[in-house]
Design a protein around this motif. Structure first.
Motif, short mmCIF file in Angstrom:
data_model
loop_
_atom_site.label_atom_id
_atom_site.label_comp_id
_atom_site.label_asym_id
_atom_site.label_seq_id
_atom_site.Cartn_x
_atom_site.Cartn_y
_atom_site.Cartn_z
N LEU C 9 0.78 -1.26 -0.14
CA LEU C 9 -0.12 0.24 -0.01
C LEU C 9 0.96 1.28 0.31
O LEU C 9 1.84 1.27 0.69
N SER C 10 0.46 2.19 -1.10
CA SER C 10 1.30 3.56 -0.85
C SER C 10 0.39 4.53 -1.05
O SER C 10 -0.72 4.51 -1.63
N VAL C 11 0.54 5.71 -0.17
CA VAL C 11 -0.21 6.99 -0.37
C VAL C 11 0.74 8.02 -0.36
O VAL C 11 1.97 8.12 0.04
N ALA C 12 0.28 9.01 -1.31
CA ALA C 12 1.15 10.06 -1.59
C ALA C 12 0.25 11.60 -1.71
O ALA C 12 -1.06 11.49 -1.89
N LEU C 13 0.84 12.47 -1.52
CA LEU C 13 0.44 13.88 -1.40
C LEU C 13 0.72 14.41 -2.85
O LEU C 13 1.92 14.39 -3.14
N THR C 14 -0.28 14.55 -3.61
CA THR C 14 -0.14 15.41 -5.00
C THR C 14 -0.19 16.78 -4.82
O THR C 14 -1.12 17.10 -4.41
N ARG C 15 0.97 17.43 -5.09
CA ARG C 15 0.89 18.92 -5.11
C ARG C 15 1.79 19.41 -6.44
O ARG C 15 2.91 19.15 -6.57
N PRO C 21 5.60 10.75 -1.35
CA PRO C 21 5.12 9.74 -0.83
C PRO C 21 4.73 9.89 0.79
O PRO C 21 5.99 10.58 1.51
N ALA C 22 3.74 9.58 1.28
CA ALA C 22 3.73 9.59 2.56
C ALA C 22 3.62 8.14 3.36
O ALA C 22 3.93 8.10 4.34
N ILE C 23 3.27 7.43 2.48
CA ILE C 23 3.24 5.82 3.05
C ILE C 23 3.89 4.99 1.97
O ILE C 23 3.29 5.16 0.76
N SER C 24 4.98 4.28 2.07
CA SER C 24 5.58 3.36 0.95
C SER C 24 5.51 2.19 1.15
O SER C 24 5.95 1.48 2.26
N LEU C 227 6.96 2.11 11.94
CA LEU C 227 7.04 2.81 10.89
C LEU C 227 8.32 4.06 11.12
O LEU C 227 8.25 4.68 12.03
N TYR C 228 8.66 4.30 10.02
CA TYR C 228 9.95 5.47 9.95
C TYR C 228 9.56 6.15 8.52
O TYR C 228 9.73 5.69 7.53
N ALA C 229 9.40 7.35 8.69
CA ALA C 229 9.17 8.29 7.38
C ALA C 229 8.30 7.77 6.53
O ALA C 229 8.46 7.71 5.38
N GLY C 230 7.16 7.04 6.81
CA GLY C 230 6.33 6.58 6.01
C GLY C 230 6.43 5.17 5.54
O GLY C 230 5.90 4.57 4.55
N LEU C 277 7.97 15.12 4.14
CA LEU C 277 7.56 14.72 2.68
C LEU C 277 8.21 15.05 1.68
O LEU C 277 8.82 14.43 0.89
N GLN C 278 8.82 16.38 1.74
CA GLN C 278 9.57 16.88 0.72
C GLN C 278 11.00 16.20 0.66
O GLN C 278 11.47 15.69 -0.57
N ALA C 279 11.39 15.97 1.88
CA ALA C 279 12.79 15.37 1.87
C ALA C 279 12.79 13.82 1.48
O ALA C 279 13.80 13.43 0.60
N ILE C 280 11.82 13.26 1.81
CA ILE C 280 11.83 11.82 1.31
C ILE C 280 11.77 11.75 -0.27
O ILE C 280 12.27 10.62 -0.56
#
Lengths: 287, 338, 618
Positions: C9-15, C21-24, C227-230, C277-280
């Motif tokens: 499962l992966s969740v991401a913020l689209t902007r 990626p928020a969850i990878s 969890l670490y960083a998603g 999120l930016q750094a990931i």
């Protein structure tokens, strides 16, 4: 200056629209003698109730026609901006100063001071503003200064009510307590820690209040309680035009539009400032 | 629950008594600084100085100001507002004749303002984040920028002069008889069964009430919208979604009940302003209410009327705010339970 | 078959056209009746998983890959109406903030009735019976009276019980509990956790338990996913993960929180913070590499996959065998309490007026009752107690934000009880406070340099350059880069803000510091940094501190002596080790019992403190 370098509030479309409208009105007021085609008070009894220049029977010398005494409607509108803006600027600043000072005193010190100021505001609120300003004008007599004074005396509560609750919110923040514990005087705490936080709300309220002041002045001149007949005033024009509503509806529409556009300018500017400066959007609405 | 509400209300009413006293004092003081002499005004122009002086003593104008106020106040407490200088009739009677008409107008306008405000607020909220919201929002600012007296004139131009389908002067057309039981025209015509009169009166009321109502609706719209936006940030809305409630149920059953509270407290203030707004609307529509009485009195510097009408406006505003407060108490459990 | 299963499962913020990626690549399996713990610090993405289950993601976020199957059906692709029918019936949620999760204008009964009507398990006419039965099941006394109450009339613990009753009313197959005890007092926390376990057992419900507390997760969960960083760092049986962490992050997390075990150990200090999120998005290697004590060059080349470590356990680390070698530093010894007394309170009480009454003395509430204590030179004294115990009021009395109704306060031999102008100046010079919430304690409109040198401004001294110099020196002392001086608080992280907050109090070189819950609400790695900072500062410049906290393990680590407050009274005091080893008051015993033990195999004995009637107050 690039777009990104401009302060955030200047990038808002509403702020720009508001500023443009107001710039236009201010220009009319400042340069009225150069912009107006005629002397606004010059009566022309052979050319009364002329329609606008482009309508049948219009006269190019009077672009927006004439009123029942043959005075040039456009010139009166342009000169009318002077009174409206003078009153709006001075009265709203006056109301702001009284309201803001009392709001900060009440909200910061709390206790019986807050109680007292709160009760005074209650008394004021039980007068409908229109009624109170009329009664004040009866007491004070007509004239520009008195119009301004009446508006200041009526409308300071608008600032006081809204700002007081904001001051209370800010005063409860720990950084205010921290400043006091570090030895800041009351004066320094209010001016350096609290007032900067309430400033955005203050500016927004000020802009909205200017719109209110334009309306109140128009109302007072509409009922003939504002300034003498020799000073062109939009409310006075509305009152005059009412007598000839069937023959010359244009006479009525012109000043209505002038008031509407000016107030809209202040309100749109205020709304734009509110959106960009006020972290909690709903605040000012409750003013 | 009702006992607590009654107790809180009783306290609220008690608090308004000193307010009313101070209001009356303020009114009295403002009007006493006037450079006019009521005594001279109530006598024929050819009265001698001595006659005027005698009249001044008779009217109590030579007494110290606090004493004059005390006398006036005790009369007011007995329902006696004095005699009009100009009309030479009892001011109490004049107010009795005009107040019902003004209340009728104000109540109808408040209903219109609430209906438009709540509907508009819901619409603005429903369209949040869309392009139409921006248009509607700027539209509501435009509405906000047209004060009630300009609305009044504008509606006269539109429906009275151009389309000519609604009357815009007075309360009844010529030829209708005014029934007089309670003073409230709509009520009286209904209980006496004069439905034609009722319908005519309604037609006369539509334009002024609408002008007043519509000009006070935008703040209600905007506050309801922003309160709803605030409420939707709250945890219990999220929790209601997690519980699987439908959006419709969340709006009606949960969000609106909370968002209406700030809206209601704004309405309390707004309706006070609205009641003052009747004055201008009455002038514009030649409506025989307190506003016209007041303005005529101001033109003639008829002090007893100005004082009495001013005080009456304040009393009504206080009553409105007490009514709105009690509604607030009923809807907000935090204030009545500990 | 698993009831809930995530597959890559992966969740991401689209902007702005790009996805963050928020969850990878999240995968897990949850069987009926089991508890899965999702553990991580803030920003790890653990709450995002809860929201993904309900598909109520914040705007801009969306599932970008993988599936999340509930009873064999993918929740992500399921029709929204169908999913909504599952929520509240088959899938129930328990929130983090019980007080704000109930509608304030509706009674408990109205909300219960609405929920019962929707789930449709009982006839509408018999909702009352069902509601009362549920209240009894969650041990809520006086259920019938409760129905007519509003949420604000209940305590946080009672609200949480109501919400648990609602959640279990439909006999759900899956329960998602998002930090259900974080907002509650410690003694109540333990009982709420117990209740959730009990209800789970009774209904055979699968539970997703989201928490930041690895120790708590180890106690109650069957499986733990760190969890670490998603991204999952480690996943496996709870006891294994806690007893022998395979991923360095799990190990560091464990070592960064002060223990309650017999031996006091030092805290492991993780440098910097979790990438956002930016750094990931721009990271290539292991997301933990920058903070990892075991990092090697290979870690930065590619993201390590989840690999089997032992038994059922997987970890995303290329050298899991090295993890066990990570050791905490030795503990700093507690100071010897010998110095002179700097602060003394004798019989200090504070009454607050709750209601003014006409012609009678006003009704009062005693917040602090006859408090006696001393604070000596260079001594750290902890005050523990739950919300409403009077500990914050005591702090406010000491710093002069409130005046005592009775008793005497002495600072450095001088009586400062009356709080007159001259005393205020004296107190200001020698005593400062650090407030709890840096968000509220730092003026967002001032630069850091201006904030930390406010004491100079108050004294009317210091030019701009002098103040900037002093600010830089102070920032250096508290471990912040000198360029921070020109930043605004909003540009700092939570830990950095709290350091600035401490620096401001230290600017005037006070001898006594009062710290009100200054590490609560911070992640354990940040908390460890701050605790060590305080100890280091004491060694370097010397000062005494009153440290108010609800967290026993933090007090045990930091403080030399401890005062236990209960309902306004100091019920127990003494050297920290003595009090914690042999508590004499029943309330202290209850407090200690509510903390999960360090050893996952040890039984967690959560009795309610024996003889003490701990009534949850309304």
């Amino acid at each position: 200056m690039t777009l990104a370098a401009m302060p955030r509030w200047l990038r808002s479309g509403r702020v720009l629209i508001g500023l443009l409208i107001l710039l236009f009105v201010v220009t009319c007021a400042l340069f009225a003698p150069y912009l107006a085609p005629n002397d606004p008070n010059e009566q022309n009894l052979i050319a009364t109730l002329l329609p606008p220049a482009w309508a049948d029977g219009g006269d190019p010398a009077f672009p927006l026609g004439t009123d029942s005494l043959g005075r040039c409607v456009l010139s009166q509108l342009i000169y009318g901006a002077r009174l409206a803006l003078t009153v709006a600027l001075i009265a709203s600043f006056g109301a702001m100063i009284i309201g803001a000072v009392l709001a900060h005193v009440a909200g910061y010190f709390g206790g019986w001071v807050d109680w007292l100021i709160g009760r005074i505001v209650d008394i004021w609120l039980s007068f409908p503003p229109v009624i109170l300003s009329l009664i004040l004008m009866v007491g004070l007599g007509t004239g520009v200064q008195n119009v301004i004074l009446a508006i200041v005396l009526v409308d300071w509560t608008r600032f006081c009510r809204v700002l007081r609750s904001e001051v209370i919110v800010v005063t409860r923040r720990d950084y205010v307590a921290a400043a006091r514990l570090l030895g800041f005087s009351h004066w320094r705490t209010v001016t350096r820690e609290i007032a900067p936080a309430t400033f955005p709300l203050l500016i927004t309220l000020l802009s909205l209040e200017m719109g209110v002041a334009v309306v109140v002045e128009a109302i007072l001149s509409f009922v003939g309680m504002s300034v003498g007949a020799d000073i062109p005033a939009w409310g006075q024009m509305v009152a005059d035009a009412r007598q000839n509503i069937y023959q010359a509806p244009w006479n009525l529409i012109c000043p209505i539009l002038a008031i509407f556009i000016t107030v809209f300018g202040f309100n749109v500017l205020g709304d734009g400032l509110r959106r960009t400066l006020d972290p909690r959007l709903s605040q000012t609405e409750r003013g | 629950m009702f006992a607590t509400i009654a107790k809180l209300l009783a306290r609220r009413i008690l608090v308004s008594i000193p307010i009313l006293l101070l209001v009356s004092m303020l009114l009295f003081m403002i009007l006493r600084v006037l450079p006019v002499d009521p005594a001279a005004m109530s006598l024929p122009p050819n009265a001698t100085i001595e006659e005027i002086e005698a009249k001044r003593v008779e009217m109590g104008l030579t007494l110290p100001l606090p004493q004059q106020y005390a006398i006036w106040l005790s009369q007011v407490a007995h329902g006696d507002f004095g005699t009009s200088i100009q009309l030479r009739t009892s001011v109490t009677r004049l107010i009795g004749q005009t107040l019902p008409a003004t209340i009728e107008l104000a109540v109808l306008a408040m209903a219109i303002a609430s209906a438009l405000g709540i509907a508009g607020g819901l619409l603005l909220f429903y369209l949040r984040g869309t392009r139409s919201e921006t248009v509607l929002d700027v539209g509501s600012i435009a509405l906000l920028s047209l004060p009630e007296f300009l609305w009044g004139l504008f509606l006269i131009l539109l429906f009275g002069v151009w389309f000519e389908f609604l009357p815009f002067t007075g309360v009844l057309s010529a030829g209708y008889q005014k029934p007089d039981i309670t003073g409230f025209l709509l009520v009286d015509s209904l209980i006496t069964g004069q439905f034609a009169t009722f319908w005519n009166a309604v037609q006369h009321l539509i334009l002024p009430a609408f002008a007043l109502g519509v000009s006070f609706s935008p703040p209600i719209m905007r506050v309801l919208r922003s309160s709803l936006l605030d409420v939707y940030q709250d945890d219990y809305i999220h929790q209601a979604r997690l519980r699987g409630l439908s959006e419709r149920r969340i709006l009606i059953g949960h969000a609106l009940k909370n968002a209406i509270l700030p809206t209601l407290s704004l309405m309390g203030v707004q309706f006070g302003f609205l009641f003052g707004g009747t004055l201008l609307i009455e002038i514009i529509y030649s409506y025989p209410g307190m506003g016209n009485l007041m303005v005529d009195a101001i033109r003639n510097t008829d002090l007893p009327i100005i004082q009495a009408v001013g005080l009456t406006y304040c009393v009504v505003v206080l009553v409105i705010s007490i009514l709105v407060d009690s509604l607030y108490l009923i809807l907000n459990p935090k204030l009545r339970t500990r | 078959m698993a009831l809930l299963a995530a597959n890559n499962l992966s969740v991401a913020l689209t902007r702005g056209g790009s996805a963050f990626p928020a969850i990878s690549d999240l995968s897990f399996q949850l069987e009926p009746g089991k508890i899965l713990g999702l553990v991580g610090e803030s920003g790890a993405g653990k709450s995002m998983i809860g929201r993904t289950i309900a598909q109520l993601l914040p705007s801009g976020f969306s599932v970008t890959g993988g599936t999340l199957d509930f009873a064999g059906e993918d929740l992500v692709t399921m029709a929204p109406e169908k999913r909504r029918r599952l929520l509240g019936r088959d899938i129930a949620f328990i929130p983090q903030e019980p007080l704000s999760a109930l509608n304030p204008v509706l009674t408990i009964g109205q909300q219960m009735r609405e929920h019962l009507a929707r789930i449709g398990k009982t006839e509408p006419a018999r909702w009352r019976e069902h509601a009362l039965a549920m209240f009894a099941a969650v041990h809520l006394p006086h259920g019938a009276e409760l129905l007519d109450k509003y949420p604000h009339q209940l305590s946080g613990g009672m609200c949480q019980r109501v919400l648990i009753a609602m959640a279990f009313a439909s006999r759900p197959r899956l329960l998602v509990a998002d930090e259900p005890t974080t907002a509650l007092d410690v003694t109540i926390q333990a009982r709420i956790v117990k209740l959730i376990e009990e209800m789970r057992q009774h209904e055979d419900t699968a539970v997703v338990f989201i928490t930041h507390d690895l120790r708590l997760a180890a106690q109650i969960c069957d499986q733990v996913l760190v969890l670490y960083a998603g991204r999952p760092a480690e996943y496996g049986p709870a006891r294994d993960v806690f007893a022998r962490p395979a991923h360095p992050y799990s190990r560091c997390l464990q070592l960064a929180s002060p223990g309650m075990g017999s031996e006091r150990r030092g805290l492991f200090i993780l440098p910097e913070r979790m990438p956002g999120l930016q750094a990931i998005k721009t990271l290539t290697g292991c997301r933990f590499a920058d903070r990892c004590p075991n990092v090697v060059a290979q870690c930065r080349t590619s993201e390590p996959p989840l690999a089997k470590v032992d038994g059922e356990r997987v970890a995303a680390c290329i050298r899991p065998e090295a993890t066990a070698a990570i050791e905490p530093p030795p503990a700093a010894a507690h100071a010897k309490v010998t110095g002179e007394t700097v602060l003394e309170a004798s019989g200090v009480s504070k009454d607050f007026v709750t209601r003014r009454r006409l012609f009678r003395a006003p009704a009062t509430f005693r917040a602090v009752d006859k408090a006696d204590f001393v604070l000596r030179e260079n001594e750290f004294v902890g005050i523990v107690g739950e919300s409403g115990s009077g500990k914050s009021t005591l702090a406010r009395l000491v710093v002069g934000l409130e005046s005592p109704s009775q008793g005497r306060l002495t600072l450095l031999g001088r009586d400062v009880t009356a709080n007159r102008t001259s005393e205020r100046a004296f107190r200001r010079e020698h005593l400062q406070i650090v407030f709890q919430d840096p968000q509220s304690a730092l003026n967002p409109r001032r630069r850091v340099a201006g904030i930390v040198t406010q004491a100079m401004e108050a004294a009317g001294g210091g030019t701009g350059t002098e103040r900037l110099e002093r600010a830089r020196a102070l920032l250096d002392e508290i471990g912040l880069a000198p360029e921070t001086a020109l930043r605004y608080p909003s540009q700092l992280s939570g830990g950095q803000k709290q350091r600035v907050n401490i620096a401001r109090a230290l600017c005037a070189l006070p001898r006594v510091l009062v710290a009100d819950e200054i590490v609560s609400g911070l992640d354990v790695s940040v908390q460890a940094q701050l605790l060590d900072l305080l100890l280091r500062l004491r060694q370097e410049r010397g000062f005494s501190m009153l440290f108010i906290s609800h967290d026993l393990s933090v007090v045990r680590y930091l403080c030399d002596r401890v005062l236990v407050m209960y309902r306004g009274e100091i019920v127990e005091s003494g050297p920290t080790e003595t009090v914690f080893a042999a508590p004499s008051h029943a309330y202290t015993r209850a407090l200690l019992a509510s903390v999960p033990p360090d050893d996952a195999d040890a039984a967690w004995n959560r009795d309610d403190g024996g003889d003490l009637a701990l009534v949850e107050r309304a």
